[in-house]
Design an enzyme around this catalytic site. Structure first.
Site, PDB file in Angstrom:
ATOM      1  N   ASP A  65       0.871  -1.161   0.000  1.00 54.29           N
ATOM      2  CA  ASP A  65       0.000   0.000   0.000  1.00 54.29           C
ATOM      3  C   ASP A  65       0.917   1.223   0.000  1.00 54.29           C
ATOM      4  OD1 ASP A  65      -2.336   1.586   0.285  1.00 54.29           O
ATOM      5  OD2 ASP A  65      -2.014   1.668   2.446  1.00 54.29           O
ATOM      6  N   ASP A 101      -0.163   5.046   0.956  1.00 52.06           N
ATOM      7  CA  ASP A 101      -0.419   5.993   2.045  1.00 52.06           C
ATOM      8  C   ASP A 101      -0.398   5.296   3.395  1.00 52.06           C
ATOM      9  OD1 ASP A 101      -1.069   8.527   0.553  1.00 52.06           O
ATOM     10  OD2 ASP A 101      -2.491   7.152  -0.388  1.00 52.06           O
ATOM     11  N   SER A 122      -2.823   0.925  -4.350  1.00 57.05           N
ATOM     12  CA  SER A 122      -3.288   1.955  -3.435  1.00 57.05           C
ATOM     13  C   SER A 122      -4.689   2.441  -3.784  1.00 57.05           C
ATOM     14  CB  SER A 122      -2.317   3.142  -3.476  1.00 57.05           C
ATOM     15  OG  SER A 122      -2.844   4.272  -2.823  1.00 57.05           O
ATOM     16  N   SER A 123      -5.414   2.898  -2.755  1.00 55.37           N
ATOM     17  CA  SER A 123      -6.723   3.512  -2.974  1.00 55.37           C
ATOM     18  C   SER A 123      -6.615   4.899  -3.600  1.00 55.37           C
ATOM     19  CB  SER A 123      -7.485   3.622  -1.646  1.00 55.37           C
ATOM     20  OG  SER A 123      -7.830   2.355  -1.151  1.00 55.37           O
ATOM     21  N   ASP A 183      -1.665  -0.870   6.160  1.00 57.28           N
ATOM     22  CA  ASP A 183      -1.785  -0.159   7.432  1.00 57.28           C
ATOM     23  C   ASP A 183      -3.223   0.054   7.860  1.00 57.28           C
ATOM     24  OD1 ASP A 183      -2.135   1.789   5.273  1.00 57.28           O
ATOM     25  OD2 ASP A 183      -2.270   3.235   6.902  1.00 57.28           O
TER      26      ASP A 183
END
Length: 226
Positions: A15, A17, A112-113, A171
């Site tokens: 990921d 962020d 990642s989003s 995370d």
């Protein structure tokens, strides 16, 4: 957990962020400020619990469903622009991450989003972009963001790797949930500035993370155990 856990690892999926870059304290603050301006009665701790690790379309759906508030036209773009400006002033890579990725002998990628513009901006600012060039996957590339497994499945397919041979570094609870739904192993990371509430990562373990770590200098051992 069965035979899949003993399969060899062929890919590490990061990921971005809150894992590669310490962006979450900045982005959560900007999102909270934006939501307050449109009348959402929410504080940054609640934003972290509900929205960390999720995409903006998912957040907008949540606002409409649970608060009955439809964000005005231009809201998402304004929050994104404010966040990028704040990144320019203070975004940092996680300590030790550049050294770890540079020394990693397994293939790796980012899933990642965040949208592609923010991803490249963040990784470029922190000097990490060259480590992942051509292997950066965004939730905008799939129909459903985290906690659905689509993004991780997309990344694994693009990298030519079976799900059971992937280790995801995450995370957030939505991210861990998505990785487990994709049939992947997950290590939870609690070294980001937004994890001061629980360095043990109990939420991540509860969501399915097999291990939790808080320092990239220890990740080699995490990968070996995975």
């Amino acid at each position: 957990m069965g035979e899949d856990v003993r399969a060899a690892l062929d890919l590490v999926i990061f990921d971005c962020d809150g894992v590669l870059v310490d962006s979450e304290p900045i982005s959560l603050r900007c999102l909270t400020d934006g939501l307050n301006r449109i009348g959402v009665p929410i504080d940054v701790d609640t934003v972290r619990v509900r929205f960390a690790g999720t995409s903006m379309p998912s957040i907008m759906d949540h606002l409409a469903r649970d608060y009955g508030i439809v964000a005005p036209e231009g809201f998402v773009a304004a929050v994104k622009a404010e966040t990028l400006r704040a990144f320019d002033e203070g975004l940092q890579a996680m300590p030790g991450v550049a050294e770890f990725v540079a020394a990693l002998t397994l293939p790796c990628c980012v899933a990642s989003s965040s949208d592609p513009v923010r991803l490249r901006h963040s990784l470029g600012l922190t000097g990490l972009l060259h480590l992942f060039e051509g292997r950066i996957y965004s939730a905008t590339m799939v129909s459903r963001g985290k906690p659905a497994p689509d993004l991780f499945l997309y990344a694994a397919h693009a990298m030519g790797t079976a799900s059971e041979r992937c280790l995801v570094i995450e995370d957030s609870v939505p991210g861990v949930t998505a990785a487990r739904a994709a049939g992947m192993r997950v290590a939870g990371f609690t070294g980001g500035g937004h994890w001061t509430h629980d360095r043990s990562g109990a939420d991540l373990t509860g969501a399915g993370a097999g291990q939790v770590f808080g320092d990239f200098h220890t990740l080699a051992g995490v990968v070996a155990r995975a």
